[in-house]
Design a protein around this motif. Sequence first.
Motif, PDB file in Angstrom:
ATOM      1  N   UNK A 195     164.558 -11.469 103.057  1.00  0.00           N
ATOM      2  CA  UNK A 195     163.659 -10.361 102.744  1.00  0.00           C
ATOM      3  C   UNK A 195     163.780  -9.984 101.266  1.00  0.00           C
ATOM      4  N   UNK A 196     165.017  -9.875 100.812  1.00  0.00           N
ATOM      5  CA  UNK A 196     165.249  -9.547  99.404  1.00  0.00           C
ATOM      6  C   UNK A 196     164.673 -10.616  98.477  1.00  0.00           C
ATOM      7  N   UNK A 197     164.916 -11.868  98.808  1.00  0.00           N
ATOM      8  CA  UNK A 197     164.419 -12.957  97.972  1.00  0.00           C
ATOM      9  C   UNK A 197     162.893 -12.983  97.939  1.00  0.00           C
ATOM     10  N   UNK A 198     162.288 -12.504  99.023  1.00  0.00           N
ATOM     11  CA  UNK A 198     160.833 -12.475  99.097  1.00  0.00           C
ATOM     12  C   UNK A 198     160.213 -11.193  98.575  1.00  0.00           C
ATOM     13  N   UNK A 199     161.036 -10.290  98.025  1.00  0.00           N
ATOM     14  CA  UNK A 199     160.515  -9.054  97.452  1.00  0.00           C
ATOM     15  C   UNK A 199     160.118  -8.014  98.477  1.00  0.00           C
ATOM     16  N   UNK A 200     160.660  -8.115  99.697  1.00  0.00           N
ATOM     17  CA  UNK A 200     160.306  -7.171 100.753  1.00  0.00           C
ATOM     18  C   UNK A 200     161.428  -6.152 100.947  1.00  0.00           C
ATOM     19  N   UNK A 201     161.103  -4.871 101.048  1.00  0.00           N
ATOM     20  CA  UNK A 201     162.146  -3.862 101.275  1.00  0.00           C
ATOM     21  C   UNK A 201     162.844  -4.080 102.609  1.00  0.00           C
ATOM     22  N   UNK A 323     175.433 -18.112  99.159  1.00  0.00           N
ATOM     23  CA  UNK A 323     174.540 -17.640 100.214  1.00  0.00           C
ATOM     24  C   UNK A 323     173.087 -17.706  99.774  1.00  0.00           C
ATOM     25  N   UNK A 324     172.815 -17.298  98.546  1.00  0.00           N
ATOM     26  CA  UNK A 324     171.457 -17.360  97.998  1.00  0.00           C
ATOM     27  C   UNK A 324     170.971 -18.793  97.957  1.00  0.00           C
ATOM     28  N   UNK A 325     171.804 -19.710  97.481  1.00  0.00           N
ATOM     29  CA  UNK A 325     171.414 -21.121  97.383  1.00  0.00           C
ATOM     30  C   UNK A 325     171.106 -21.699  98.762  1.00  0.00           C
ATOM     31  N   UNK A 326     171.937 -21.337  99.763  1.00  0.00           N
ATOM     32  CA  UNK A 326     171.706 -21.850 101.117  1.00  0.00           C
ATOM     33  C   UNK A 326     170.376 -21.343 101.668  1.00  0.00           C
ATOM     34  N   UNK A 327     170.102 -20.057 101.463  1.00  0.00           N
ATOM     35  CA  UNK A 327     168.858 -19.503 101.977  1.00  0.00           C
ATOM     36  C   UNK A 327     167.641 -20.085 101.247  1.00  0.00           C
ATOM     37  N   UNK A 328     167.750 -20.296  99.974  1.00  0.00           N
ATOM     38  CA  UNK A 328     166.628 -20.887  99.230  1.00  0.00           C
ATOM     39  C   UNK A 328     166.326 -22.304  99.712  1.00  0.00           C
ATOM     40  N   UNK A 329     167.369 -23.080  99.994  1.00  0.00           N
ATOM     41  CA  UNK A 329     167.158 -24.422 100.549  1.00  0.00           C
ATOM     42  C   UNK A 329     166.498 -24.325 101.913  1.00  0.00           C
ATOM     43  N   UNK A 330     166.966 -23.379 102.727  1.00  0.00           N
ATOM     44  CA  UNK A 330     166.400 -23.231 104.074  1.00  0.00           C
ATOM     45  C   UNK A 330     164.936 -22.803 104.027  1.00  0.00           C
ATOM     46  N   UNK A 331     164.638 -21.852 103.157  1.00  0.00           N
ATOM     47  CA  UNK A 331     163.252 -21.369 103.040  1.00  0.00           C
ATOM     48  C   UNK A 331     162.343 -22.448 102.476  1.00  0.00           C
ATOM     49  N   UNK A 332     162.852 -23.241 101.532  1.00  0.00           N
ATOM     50  CA  UNK A 332     162.044 -24.325 100.967  1.00  0.00           C
ATOM     51  C   UNK A 332     161.744 -25.383 102.007  1.00  0.00           C
ATOM     52  N   UNK A 333     162.741 -25.690 102.853  1.00  0.00           N
ATOM     53  CA  UNK A 333     162.549 -26.686 103.905  1.00  0.00           C
ATOM     54  C   UNK A 333     161.526 -26.203 104.935  1.00  0.00           C
TER      55      UNK A 333
END
Length: 335
Positions: A195-201, A323-333
């Motif tokens: 949510x944070x990475x996507x700019x959502x409160x 944690x950020x890197x893992x989530x970015x990989x997951x979201x990209x996939x």
Amino acid sequence: MSGSENHITPNRMKPVEGKRVMGKHVIAGAGQVGSQVARLLAEQGHEVVLVSRSGSGPDLPGVGKVAADAADRERMTSLTRGADALYNCVNPPYHRWAQDWPPMAQSLLGAAEAAGAGYVVLGNLYVYAAPERPMREDDPLTPPSAKGAVRLRVWQEALAAHEAGRVRVTEVRGSDYFGPGCLDQSHLGERLVPQMLGGKPVRVIGDPDQPHSWTYVPDVARALVTAAADDRSWGRAWHVPTTEPMTTRQIADRLCALAGVRNPGVKAMPHWMIRAAGLFSPMLGELEELRYQFVRPFVLDSSDFQRTFGVTPTPMDEALSATIAWWRDRLASAA
């Protein structure tokens, strides 16, 4: 009673020609912690048996994945035969703890005893009273919740077996988990990071400005493996090395700064909303009795483990960056 006082004959890893002999390790539970324990042990060259109902887990050299029921004592005893340690990393559904924990814990304790393996239990902080100060391992065990009472029974039965000299036992307790692989059951998992990475409160359970201990999952795995390999661990509980407490708002601020994104903000979810959602979500419904952990300081003291075993927690910035890197990989996939 210390580990050196009981009369169990342990399965030791003996040196041969100056080299360490690798051992066999059995892990019950292939979730966010069990999988990391398997990875760490495999990297050290051990034989690893990873047990779950579905036979899931990471595909790694040296890791054998087995589909089995942790409550099946005969099956678990067979799988544990010849092992140095059996790790209890099972995680039944939150709303089924009272039904599922006792038979699984009794099965795993019995399997470790029958096989002569050390029994390493993944515990939590629910066994303590609502804290007035940082929690220590020697605090009174007076849980204010039904789930805490279930976990206390698991520990007391295991400790009684240790004190009777039937099996070597230790329990490793952490606070709320975060890190790579932590999803819906983590307060710093899918309800916050993406949510944070996507700019959502983000709306969080409890007060986002209360100091809270957050335990990094790779540190949990490292603590379990350390405890299994060191005779000083047996016969008592330990706290996973954990960084200084931070509020949820501070975590969000730091996470966004490290990710290079704007912080969209964190707000408390109204209590009435949580109670209403709990009527439809078993997970949220079960959080009501644990609300005390998020409306007051909830801090653990891990100095005993750090001092005894020389292990320190992963710095928070390093843990959040991973944690950020893992989530970015997951979201990209997923995209």
